[in-house]
Scaffold this motif. Structure first.
Motif, PDB file in Angstrom:
ATOM      1  N   PHE A  75      49.747 131.262  73.449  1.00 42.88           N
ATOM      2  CA  PHE A  75      50.257 130.608  73.576  1.00 42.88           C
ATOM      3  C   PHE A  75      49.742 129.344  74.034  1.00 42.88           C
ATOM      4  CE2 PHE A  75      53.417 133.549  72.601  1.00 42.88           C
ATOM      5  CZ  PHE A  75      53.706 132.696  71.396  1.00 42.88           C
ATOM      6  N   ASN A  76      50.270 127.730  74.302  1.00 42.62           N
ATOM      7  CA  ASN A  76      49.763 126.934  75.037  1.00 42.62           C
ATOM      8  C   ASN A  76      50.276 127.132  76.309  1.00 42.62           C
ATOM      9  OD1 ASN A  76      49.019 124.228  75.657  1.00 42.62           O
ATOM     10  ND2 ASN A  76      49.368 123.102  73.958  1.00 42.62           N
ATOM     11  N   VAL A  77      49.732 127.601  77.481  1.00 45.34           N
ATOM     12  CA  VAL A  77      50.621 127.632  78.906  1.00 45.34           C
ATOM     13  C   VAL A  77      49.295 126.878  79.752  1.00 45.34           C
ATOM     14  CG1 VAL A  77      51.227 129.235  80.256  1.00 45.34           C
ATOM     15  CG2 VAL A  77      51.868 130.270  77.678  1.00 45.34           C
ATOM     16  N   GLU A  78      50.196 125.854  80.176  1.00 45.13           N
ATOM     17  CA  GLU A  78      49.943 125.113  81.829  1.00 45.13           C
ATOM     18  C   GLU A  78      49.792 125.826  82.544  1.00 45.13           C
ATOM     19  OE1 GLU A  78      51.041 121.396  82.580  1.00 45.13           O
ATOM     20  OE2 GLU A  78      53.168 122.049  82.072  1.00 45.13           O
ATOM     21  N   GLY A  79      50.139 127.262  82.494  1.00 44.11           N
ATOM     22  CA  GLY A  79      50.801 127.302  83.887  1.00 44.11           C
ATOM     23  C   GLY A  79      51.264 128.972  83.833  1.00 44.11           C
ATOM     24  N   VAL A  80      51.449 130.058  85.008  1.00 45.58           N
ATOM     25  CA  VAL A  80      52.467 131.051  85.219  1.00 45.58           C
ATOM     26  C   VAL A  80      53.065 131.086  85.698  1.00 45.58           C
ATOM     27  CG1 VAL A  80      52.710 133.613  85.259  1.00 45.58           C
ATOM     28  CG2 VAL A  80      51.000 132.506  83.286  1.00 45.58           C
ATOM     29  N   LYS A  88      53.969 121.760  70.430  1.00 45.28           N
ATOM     30  CA  LYS A  88      54.537 120.935  70.927  1.00 45.28           C
ATOM     31  C   LYS A  88      55.086 121.052  72.327  1.00 45.28           C
ATOM     32  CE  LYS A  88      57.892 120.838  67.223  1.00 45.28           C
ATOM     33  NZ  LYS A  88      59.675 121.193  67.005  1.00 45.28           N
ATOM     34  N   GLY A  89      53.566 122.122  72.793  1.00 44.57           N
ATOM     35  CA  GLY A  89      53.771 122.352  74.159  1.00 44.57           C
ATOM     36  C   GLY A  89      52.648 121.177  75.497  1.00 44.57           C
ATOM     37  N   PRO A  90      52.193 121.116  76.126  1.00 50.05           N
ATOM     38  CA  PRO A  90      51.957 122.243  76.937  1.00 50.05           C
ATOM     39  C   PRO A  90      53.555 123.415  77.714  1.00 50.05           C
ATOM     40  CG  PRO A  90      51.050 121.276  78.455  1.00 50.05           C
ATOM     41  CD  PRO A  90      51.160 120.187  77.153  1.00 50.05           C
ATOM     42  N   ARG A  99      60.215 133.503  74.083  1.00 52.61           N
ATOM     43  CA  ARG A  99      61.447 132.719  74.160  1.00 52.61           C
ATOM     44  C   ARG A  99      61.676 131.123  74.471  1.00 52.61           C
ATOM     45  NH1 ARG A  99      66.236 135.609  73.742  1.00 52.61           N
ATOM     46  NH2 ARG A  99      66.384 138.318  74.136  1.00 52.61           N
ATOM     47  N   PHE A 100      61.919 129.897  73.784  1.00 54.47           N
ATOM     48  CA  PHE A 100      61.420 129.155  74.379  1.00 54.47           C
ATOM     49  C   PHE A 100      62.546 128.542  74.759  1.00 54.47           C
ATOM     50  CE2 PHE A 100      58.022 130.500  71.550  1.00 54.47           C
ATOM     51  CZ  PHE A 100      56.744 130.466  72.434  1.00 54.47           C
ATOM     52  N   GLY A 101      62.273 127.436  75.954  1.00 50.75           N
ATOM     53  CA  GLY A 101      63.429 125.842  76.329  1.00 50.75           C
ATOM     54  C   GLY A 101      62.959 125.321  77.053  1.00 50.75           C
ATOM     55  N   LYS A 102      63.668 124.851  78.092  1.00 49.52           N
ATOM     56  CA  LYS A 102      63.228 123.715  79.360  1.00 49.52           C
ATOM     57  C   LYS A 102      64.214 124.119  80.390  1.00 49.52           C
ATOM     58  CE  LYS A 102      63.006 119.858  77.954  1.00 49.52           C
ATOM     59  NZ  LYS A 102      62.597 118.394  76.924  1.00 49.52           N
ATOM     60  N   ILE A 103      63.409 124.163  81.652  1.00 48.75           N
ATOM     61  CA  ILE A 103      64.287 123.477  83.155  1.00 48.75           C
ATOM     62  C   ILE A 103      63.765 122.632  83.268  1.00 48.75           C
ATOM     63  CG2 ILE A 103      64.401 125.011  85.248  1.00 48.75           C
ATOM     64  CD1 ILE A 103      63.173 127.626  83.794  1.00 48.75           C
ATOM     65  N   ASP A 156      63.247 119.156  82.930  1.00 51.63           N
ATOM     66  CA  ASP A 156      62.112 118.330  81.795  1.00 51.63           C
ATOM     67  C   ASP A 156      61.008 119.506  81.729  1.00 51.63           C
ATOM     68  OD1 ASP A 156      64.216 116.179  81.874  1.00 51.63           O
ATOM     69  OD2 ASP A 156      63.034 115.315  83.837  1.00 51.63           O
ATOM     70  N   GLN A 157      61.372 120.726  82.207  1.00 51.79           N
ATOM     71  CA  GLN A 157      59.886 121.238  81.967  1.00 51.79           C
ATOM     72  C   GLN A 157      59.898 122.453  81.080  1.00 51.79           C
ATOM     73  OE1 GLN A 157      56.521 122.245  83.460  1.00 51.79           O
ATOM     74  NE2 GLN A 157      56.618 122.732  81.493  1.00 51.79           N
ATOM     75  N   LYS A 158      59.274 122.218  80.055  1.00 58.01           N
ATOM     76  CA  LYS A 158      59.154 123.226  78.677  1.00 58.01           C
ATOM     77  C   LYS A 158      58.757 124.520  79.278  1.00 58.01           C
ATOM     78  CE  LYS A 158      57.744 119.708  74.926  1.00 58.01           C
ATOM     79  NZ  LYS A 158      57.106 119.131  74.414  1.00 58.01           N
ATOM     80  N   VAL A 159      59.133 125.088  78.790  1.00 61.47           N
ATOM     81  CA  VAL A 159      58.603 126.964  79.532  1.00 61.47           C
ATOM     82  C   VAL A 159      58.882 127.894  78.192  1.00 61.47           C
ATOM     83  CG1 VAL A 159      60.274 126.463  81.841  1.00 61.47           C
ATOM     84  CG2 VAL A 159      61.219 127.707  80.183  1.00 61.47           C
ATOM     85  N   VAL A 160      58.309 128.619  78.226  1.00 56.69           N
ATOM     86  CA  VAL A 160      58.074 130.187  77.423  1.00 56.69           C
ATOM     87  C   VAL A 160      58.215 131.158  78.258  1.00 56.69           C
ATOM     88  CG1 VAL A 160      55.181 129.877  77.266  1.00 56.69           C
ATOM     89  CG2 VAL A 160      56.748 131.158  76.023  1.00 56.69           C
TER      90      VAL A 160
END
Length: 356
Positions: free
Chosen positions: A113-118, A43-45, A81-85, A87-91
């Protein structure tokens, strides 16, 4: 080497990963957790949000701008933890105090995890006399300034350091001479602590040659993230703790050149002045450079946003200002990181970057 190095840290991390992914009796991670990781990654990134402590994490989780997803994954003592800020999906994940905790946690985040940036945020001390408590500082470069070669007494700047000829250490970054800070001694007095020479980190990028080290001292943040951060300059930040206790200046967001980290809580005026004069740094903290180094090695975009809670020893001799302003600074770091992520998301979805 006798001094701390990320070689040992990364070796430990990958040993842990081997145990985690075995799937045998006594393995750290269950098949259920592995399946949940696969499901959530599909469901990422996600944008990774790395947070030092609970008092910095809880305001984010309680913010009306944060929408939690009913998924929590625990790995090796860390809770993701997973959520949204917007429209952005965040972990998001809390690291705990210091460079080692921050480095391990960031590596776990990027490995599983499928992470596009930190995006890393929190509070910091302030070494820059042009900035004030409550301001938010977003540096373009970070460095770890507690990897040292401690020179033996009797040698000076002209002498080669131990193992320097092997390429392990260098005099290029510079040094601190303890005798320059001696008091109540005659002019020309010495100090047996002598000199400490600042060293770059050894890094092993994922696109490099294994076991072939590279070096990095000033680690740049992602240039696009830094560009987006410049749009936060007019962001409205908190000024007052309550109706009777307020800052004398209105806090602002500043993009600055440099920040430093070390697993040392800095509350010393002399070292504050030295590190500013030597490196022209603004925020000083205990985690950001570790996040920067892991992101650099994994080739993942990152940025660190730090709100200034104290003057790192440069204020009153009576007490540290963080005792009073820690929560205000934490709130301002949350305001800034939420605004940054919303701007980043808006641009990704076809909008422009607007001055806030």
């Amino acid at each position: 080497m006798a001094s701390f190095s990320y070689i040992g840290l990364l070796g430990l991390i990958f040993m842990i990963f081997g145990l985690i992914m075995e799937g045998t009796n006594g393995a750290i991670m269950s098949k259920k957790t592995q399946n949940l990781i696969n499901k959530i990654n599909n469901k990422g990134p996600y944008l990774g949000v790395v947070i030092p402590n609970l008092f910095e994490q809880n305001p984010l989780l309680n913010s009306p701008d944060y929408t939690a997803i009913d998924v929590v994954i625990d790995i090796s003592g860390r809770r993701f933890r997973f959520g949204k800020i917007g429209d952005q999906k965040v972990v998001s994940v809390m690291t705990g105090l210091g460079m080692i905790n921050a480095g391990i946690t960031t590596q776990l985040l990027l490995s599983f995890f499928n992470v596009e940036g930190v995006v890393h945020y929190g509070i910091a001390g302030n070494a820059n006399p042009s900035l004030n408590i409550g301001d938010v500082a977003i540096p373009q470069y970070w460095a770890h300034t507690a990897l040292w070669n401690w020179q033996r007494y009797g040698q000076g700047a002209e002498n080669e350091l131990a193992l320097e000829a092997n390429g392990d250490y260098t005099r290029e970054v510079g040094y601190l001479k303890f005798a320059d800070y001696a008091v109540n001694v005659s002019k020309g007095g010495d100090n047996v602590l002598n000199n400490i020479w600042y060293q770059p980190e050894e890094v092993f990028p994922i696109d490099g040659t294994p076991e072939q080290r590279e070096h990095a001292f000033w680690i740049p943040v992602d240039p696009y993230y830094y560009y987006v951060a410049k749009s936060l300059q007019n962001l409205e930040l908190e000024k007052c703790i309550n109706s009777t206790t307020c800052l004398s200046t209105t806090p602002k967001v500043y993009t600055v050149e440099r920040g430093t980290s070390a697993s040392i809580y800095l509350d010393n005026a002399a070292y504050r002045s030295f590190i500013y004069d030597k490196f022209k740094v603004s925020p000083v903290d205990m985690e950001s450079a570790a996040v920067a180094l892991i992101s650099l090695q994994q080739r993942v975009p990152y940025i660190a946003i730090r709100a200034l809670s104290d003057l790192a020893g440069g204020g009153s001799a009576d007490s540290n200002e963080a005792d009073i302003f820690i929560n205000l600074a934490a709130d301002n770091s949350i305001i800034a990181v939420l605004a940054f992520i919303k701007q980043l998301s808006a641009f990704k979805n076809g909008g422009g970057v607007n001055s806030m």
